[in-house]
Motif scaffolding. Structure first.
Motif, PDB file in Angstrom:
ATOM      1  N   LYS A 162      22.412  58.024 -21.001  1.00 31.74           N
ATOM      2  CA  LYS A 162      22.740  57.083 -19.936  1.00 31.74           C
ATOM      3  C   LYS A 162      22.344  55.689 -20.408  1.00 31.74           C
ATOM      4  O   LYS A 162      21.185  55.443 -20.735  1.00 31.74           O
ATOM      5  CB  LYS A 162      22.006  57.437 -18.641  1.00 31.74           C
ATOM      6  N   VAL A 163      23.325  54.795 -20.461  1.00 35.88           N
ATOM      7  CA  VAL A 163      23.107  53.408 -20.853  1.00 35.88           C
ATOM      8  C   VAL A 163      23.174  52.562 -19.593  1.00 35.88           C
ATOM      9  O   VAL A 163      24.113  52.697 -18.807  1.00 35.88           O
ATOM     10  CB  VAL A 163      24.176  52.945 -21.875  1.00 35.88           C
ATOM     11  N   GLU A 164      22.188  51.700 -19.389  1.00 37.65           N
ATOM     12  CA  GLU A 164      22.146  50.837 -18.214  1.00 37.65           C
ATOM     13  C   GLU A 164      22.010  49.385 -18.662  1.00 37.65           C
ATOM     14  O   GLU A 164      21.186  49.081 -19.525  1.00 37.65           O
ATOM     15  CB  GLU A 164      20.963  51.214 -17.322  1.00 37.65           C
ATOM     16  N   VAL A 165      22.839  48.518 -18.075  1.00 38.25           N
ATOM     17  CA  VAL A 165      22.846  47.105 -18.446  1.00 38.25           C
ATOM     18  C   VAL A 165      23.007  46.259 -17.187  1.00 38.25           C
ATOM     19  O   VAL A 165      23.905  46.505 -16.378  1.00 38.25           O
ATOM     20  CB  VAL A 165      24.017  46.790 -19.410  1.00 38.25           C
ATOM     21  N   ALA A 166      22.146  45.268 -17.031  1.00 37.51           N
ATOM     22  CA  ALA A 166      22.283  44.283 -15.962  1.00 37.51           C
ATOM     23  C   ALA A 166      22.932  43.048 -16.569  1.00 37.51           C
ATOM     24  O   ALA A 166      22.487  42.560 -17.612  1.00 37.51           O
ATOM     25  CB  ALA A 166      20.921  43.940 -15.377  1.00 37.51           C
ATOM     26  N   LEU A 167      23.999  42.555 -15.918  1.00 37.58           N
ATOM     27  CA  LEU A 167      24.819  41.498 -16.513  1.00 37.58           C
ATOM     28  C   LEU A 167      25.204  40.437 -15.494  1.00 37.58           C
ATOM     29  O   LEU A 167      25.364  40.736 -14.313  1.00 37.58           O
ATOM     30  CB  LEU A 167      26.136  42.096 -17.029  1.00 37.58           C
ATOM     31  N   PRO A 168      25.455  39.219 -15.989  1.00 39.26           N
ATOM     32  CA  PRO A 168      26.107  38.239 -15.115  1.00 39.26           C
ATOM     33  C   PRO A 168      27.555  38.681 -14.866  1.00 39.26           C
ATOM     34  O   PRO A 168      28.139  39.395 -15.693  1.00 39.26           O
ATOM     35  CB  PRO A 168      26.061  36.934 -15.910  1.00 39.26           C
ATOM     36  N   VAL A 224      19.823  62.211 -20.917  1.00 39.57           N
ATOM     37  CA  VAL A 224      20.041  62.919 -19.658  1.00 39.57           C
ATOM     38  C   VAL A 224      20.843  64.179 -19.923  1.00 39.57           C
ATOM     39  O   VAL A 224      21.386  64.363 -21.010  1.00 39.57           O
ATOM     40  CB  VAL A 224      20.767  62.026 -18.615  1.00 39.57           C
ATOM     41  N   LYS A 225      20.926  65.043 -18.941  1.00 41.31           N
ATOM     42  CA  LYS A 225      21.766  66.239 -19.010  1.00 41.31           C
ATOM     43  C   LYS A 225      22.607  66.280 -17.758  1.00 41.31           C
ATOM     44  O   LYS A 225      22.155  65.887 -16.689  1.00 41.31           O
ATOM     45  CB  LYS A 225      20.925  67.502 -19.119  1.00 41.31           C
ATOM     46  N   GLY A 226      23.816  66.770 -17.882  1.00 43.22           N
ATOM     47  CA  GLY A 226      24.680  66.895 -16.728  1.00 43.22           C
ATOM     48  C   GLY A 226      25.964  67.619 -17.101  1.00 43.22           C
ATOM     49  O   GLY A 226      26.115  68.101 -18.213  1.00 43.22           O
ATOM     50  N   PHE A 227      26.875  67.683 -16.145  1.00 40.42           N
ATOM     51  CA  PHE A 227      28.177  68.269 -16.439  1.00 40.42           C
ATOM     52  C   PHE A 227      29.212  67.622 -15.549  1.00 40.42           C
ATOM     53  O   PHE A 227      28.914  67.078 -14.498  1.00 40.42           O
ATOM     54  CB  PHE A 227      28.180  69.796 -16.273  1.00 40.42           C
ATOM     55  N   MET A 243      25.992  39.208 -10.003  1.00 46.16           N
ATOM     56  CA  MET A 243      25.474  40.034 -11.077  1.00 46.16           C
ATOM     57  C   MET A 243      25.982  41.459 -10.895  1.00 46.16           C
ATOM     58  O   MET A 243      26.250  41.895  -9.787  1.00 46.16           O
ATOM     59  CB  MET A 243      23.945  40.028 -11.044  1.00 46.16           C
ATOM     60  N   LYS A 244      26.086  42.160 -12.003  1.00 47.03           N
ATOM     61  CA  LYS A 244      26.555  43.549 -12.004  1.00 47.03           C
ATOM     62  C   LYS A 244      25.553  44.425 -12.734  1.00 47.03           C
ATOM     63  O   LYS A 244      24.833  43.974 -13.627  1.00 47.03           O
ATOM     64  CB  LYS A 244      27.914  43.673 -12.705  1.00 47.03           C
ATOM     65  N   TYR A 245      25.519  45.695 -12.352  1.00 47.53           N
ATOM     66  CA  TYR A 245      24.709  46.699 -13.008  1.00 47.53           C
ATOM     67  C   TYR A 245      25.671  47.758 -13.516  1.00 47.53           C
ATOM     68  O   TYR A 245      26.353  48.418 -12.727  1.00 47.53           O
ATOM     69  CB  TYR A 245      23.702  47.289 -12.016  1.00 47.53           C
ATOM     70  N   VAL A 246      25.771  47.900 -14.816  1.00 49.36           N
ATOM     71  CA  VAL A 246      26.716  48.832 -15.434  1.00 49.36           C
ATOM     72  C   VAL A 246      25.939  50.047 -15.926  1.00 49.36           C
ATOM     73  O   VAL A 246      24.950  49.908 -16.655  1.00 49.36           O
ATOM     74  CB  VAL A 246      27.477  48.164 -16.600  1.00 49.36           C
ATOM     75  N   ILE A 247      26.399  51.223 -15.520  1.00 50.06           N
ATOM     76  CA  ILE A 247      25.803  52.486 -15.948  1.00 50.06           C
ATOM     77  C   ILE A 247      26.892  53.262 -16.676  1.00 50.06           C
ATOM     78  O   ILE A 247      27.976  53.479 -16.131  1.00 50.06           O
ATOM     79  CB  ILE A 247      25.296  53.310 -14.753  1.00 50.06           C
ATOM     80  N   ALA A 248      26.597  53.660 -17.905  1.00 48.85           N
ATOM     81  CA  ALA A 248      27.561  54.436 -18.687  1.00 48.85           C
ATOM     82  C   ALA A 248      26.900  55.738 -19.123  1.00 48.85           C
ATOM     83  O   ALA A 248      25.768  55.730 -19.610  1.00 48.85           O
ATOM     84  CB  ALA A 248      28.017  53.644 -19.909  1.00 48.85           C
ATOM     85  N   ILE A 249      27.616  56.830 -18.942  1.00 49.65           N
ATOM     86  CA  ILE A 249      27.175  58.136 -19.423  1.00 49.65           C
ATOM     87  C   ILE A 249      28.054  58.454 -20.625  1.00 49.65           C
ATOM     88  O   ILE A 249      29.266  58.561 -20.492  1.00 49.65           O
ATOM     89  CB  ILE A 249      27.338  59.224 -18.333  1.00 49.65           C
ATOM     90  N   ILE A 250      27.431  58.577 -21.796  1.00 49.68           N
ATOM     91  CA  ILE A 250      28.196  58.723 -23.038  1.00 49.68           C
ATOM     92  C   ILE A 250      27.663  59.885 -23.877  1.00 49.68           C
ATOM     93  O   ILE A 250      26.577  60.407 -23.611  1.00 49.68           O
ATOM     94  CB  ILE A 250      28.155  57.420 -23.874  1.00 49.68           C
ATOM     95  N   LYS A 251      28.410  60.229 -24.917  1.00 48.25           N
ATOM     96  CA  LYS A 251      27.941  61.234 -25.867  1.00 48.25           C
ATOM     97  C   LYS A 251      26.818  60.629 -26.706  1.00 48.25           C
ATOM     98  O   LYS A 251      26.873  59.455 -27.079  1.00 48.25           O
ATOM     99  CB  LYS A 251      29.089  61.676 -26.773  1.00 48.25           C
ATOM    100  N   PRO A 252      25.784  61.421 -27.000  1.00 46.54           N
ATOM    101  CA  PRO A 252      24.626  60.879 -27.715  1.00 46.54           C
ATOM    102  C   PRO A 252      24.947  60.220 -29.050  1.00 46.54           C
ATOM    103  O   PRO A 252      24.363  59.196 -29.397  1.00 46.54           O
ATOM    104  CB  PRO A 252      23.727  62.112 -27.912  1.00 46.54           C
ATOM    105  N   HIS A 253      25.875  60.766 -29.809  1.00 49.29           N
ATOM    106  CA  HIS A 253      26.166  60.203 -31.132  1.00 49.29           C
ATOM    107  C   HIS A 253      26.908  58.869 -31.060  1.00 49.29           C
ATOM    108  O   HIS A 253      27.081  58.210 -32.081  1.00 49.29           O
ATOM    109  CB  HIS A 253      26.930  61.208 -31.995  1.00 49.29           C
ATOM    110  N   LYS A 254      27.297  58.432 -29.875  1.00 48.56           N
ATOM    111  CA  LYS A 254      28.003  57.162 -29.705  1.00 48.56           C
ATOM    112  C   LYS A 254      27.074  56.015 -29.298  1.00 48.56           C
ATOM    113  O   LYS A 254      27.514  54.884 -29.153  1.00 48.56           O
ATOM    114  CB  LYS A 254      29.112  57.303 -28.654  1.00 48.56           C
ATOM    115  N   LEU A 255      25.780  56.285 -29.146  1.00 44.58           N
ATOM    116  CA  LEU A 255      24.853  55.269 -28.662  1.00 44.58           C
ATOM    117  C   LEU A 255      24.802  54.043 -29.569  1.00 44.58           C
ATOM    118  O   LEU A 255      24.872  52.911 -29.087  1.00 44.58           O
ATOM    119  CB  LEU A 255      23.451  55.856 -28.481  1.00 44.58           C
TER     120      LEU A 255
END
Length: 112
Positions: free
Chosen positions: A60-66, A33-36, A1-13
């Motif tokens: 921040k988008v988080e997904v647990a996947l096979p 979230v906020k960051g730089f 299994m994998k855990y995917v974390i993506a940090i994206i621009k808000p308008h792309k959600l």
């Protein structure tokens, strides 16, 4: 299994959510979230005064996947979140040791 974390621009959600649903991803989590990174913040104008902010709003988008879906999910996120400009974000892929569905007690990939 994998855990995917993506940090994206808000308008792309919404585009990312639709892309993940199209490849069969059953669920995801999203947090504001906020960051730089290389952007080093941004300059904004508020009530006529210009000021610099050192933290940029992201999602921040988080997904647990096979394992079988992980590569396709990363590709789907990358294509959906890409604007071609600086600050598009990052994707991290981690090994997920275990998962447990609280309601049923299912474990492993069946819990996803």
């Amino acid at each position: 299994m994998k855990y995917v974390i993506a940090i994206i621009k808000p308008h792309k959600l919404d585009e990312v959510r639709e892309a993940l649903a199209a490849i069969g991803v059953a669920g995801m989590m999203a947090s504001e979230v906020k960051g730089f990174g290389r952007q080093k913040g941004q300059t904004e104008i508020y009530r006529g005064a210009e000021y610099a902010t050192n933290m940029v709003p992201k999602v921040k988008v988080e997904v647990a996947l096979p394992d079988s879906l992980a590569d396709r999910a990363v590709e789907a996120i990358q294509q959906a979140a890409n604007t071609g400009s600086i600050g598009d974000g990052k994707i991290f892929v981690l090994d997920l040791q275990s998962a447990l569905r609280i309601r049923t007690g299912e474990t492993g990939e069946t819990a996803l």
